[in-house]
Design a protein around this motif. Sequence first.
Motif, mmCIF file in Angstrom:
data_model
loop_
_atom_site.group_PDB
_atom_site.id
_atom_site.type_symbol
_atom_site.label_atom_id
_atom_site.label_comp_id
_atom_site.label_asym_id
_atom_site.label_seq_id
_atom_site.Cartn_x
_atom_site.Cartn_y
_atom_site.Cartn_z
ATOM 1 N N SER A 12 0.834 -1.207 0.000
ATOM 2 C CA SER A 12 0.000 0.000 0.000
ATOM 3 C C SER A 12 0.870 1.258 0.000
ATOM 4 O O SER A 12 0.519 2.258 -0.628
ATOM 5 N N ALA A 13 2.021 1.206 0.666
ATOM 6 C CA ALA A 13 2.949 2.348 0.640
ATOM 7 C C ALA A 13 3.473 2.569 -0.775
ATOM 8 O O ALA A 13 3.611 3.706 -1.234
ATOM 9 N N MET B 222 1.873 1.728 -3.540
ATOM 10 C CA MET B 222 0.761 2.249 -4.336
ATOM 11 C C MET B 222 0.576 3.740 -4.071
ATOM 12 O O MET B 222 0.349 4.523 -4.993
ATOM 13 N N HIS B 223 0.703 4.133 -2.821
ATOM 14 C CA HIS B 223 0.612 5.553 -2.466
ATOM 15 C C HIS B 223 1.723 6.347 -3.170
ATOM 16 O O HIS B 223 1.495 7.461 -3.648
ATOM 17 N N ALA B 224 2.905 5.767 -3.254
ATOM 18 C CA ALA B 224 4.027 6.426 -3.938
ATOM 19 C C ALA B 224 3.733 6.609 -5.427
ATOM 20 O O ALA B 224 4.100 7.631 -6.015
ATOM 21 N N VAL C 58 0.779 7.067 -6.730
ATOM 22 C CA VAL C 58 -0.169 8.193 -6.797
ATOM 23 C C VAL C 58 0.575 9.507 -6.596
ATOM 24 O O VAL C 58 0.363 10.467 -7.340
ATOM 25 N N GLN C 59 1.466 9.560 -5.611
ATOM 26 C CA GLN C 59 2.266 10.770 -5.376
ATOM 27 C C GLN C 59 3.055 11.142 -6.628
ATOM 28 O O GLN C 59 3.120 12.310 -7.000
ATOM 29 N N LEU D 36 -8.026 0.115 -3.356
ATOM 30 C CA LEU D 36 -7.633 1.276 -2.549
ATOM 31 C C LEU D 36 -8.273 2.580 -3.027
ATOM 32 O O LEU D 36 -8.081 3.623 -2.406
ATOM 33 N N VAL E 21 -7.627 4.235 -5.860
ATOM 34 C CA VAL E 21 -6.681 5.157 -6.493
ATOM 35 C C VAL E 21 -6.519 4.900 -7.999
ATOM 36 O O VAL E 21 -5.719 5.557 -8.656
ATOM 37 N N TYR F 159 -6.343 7.769 -10.431
ATOM 38 C CA TYR F 159 -5.200 8.676 -10.328
ATOM 39 C C TYR F 159 -4.006 8.182 -11.140
ATOM 40 O O TYR F 159 -3.016 8.898 -11.277
#
Length: 113
Positions: A54-55, A57-59, A61-62, A90, A92, A95
């Motif tokens: 998940s970290a 995946m967040h990266a 998106v960032q 999640l 996202v 995005y």
Amino acid sequence: MLNYSINEIEGVKLLVMSGSLTAHTVPNFISIVRQVTERESLIINFENVTMVTSAGMHALVQASLFAKKFDRRVIILWPEKEVLKMAETLGVYNYLIFAQSVDEAKMKIKFFT
């Protein structure tokens, strides 16, 4: 561990990655992507990425949002089905921009920029 190389294919930067995109590897990943996307769009070859947390995946998106600030795009090339499902789960998926070929990725850079 995350290994990478940056190449150019038909005038577009290509980040070839292998390994895992996790909380441990995210800082290096973000640094690399930001350096490139300040100047140009980027295709990220996910063919040999074995795990995305998940970290990670967040990266992604960032990285996508950062690139958009510079009117650039990040295209994720050849993601595993699990990555697509995780993005949907999640919330996202919208995005991110995914592609299944280099030609599709290049077209999406033109279309979405």
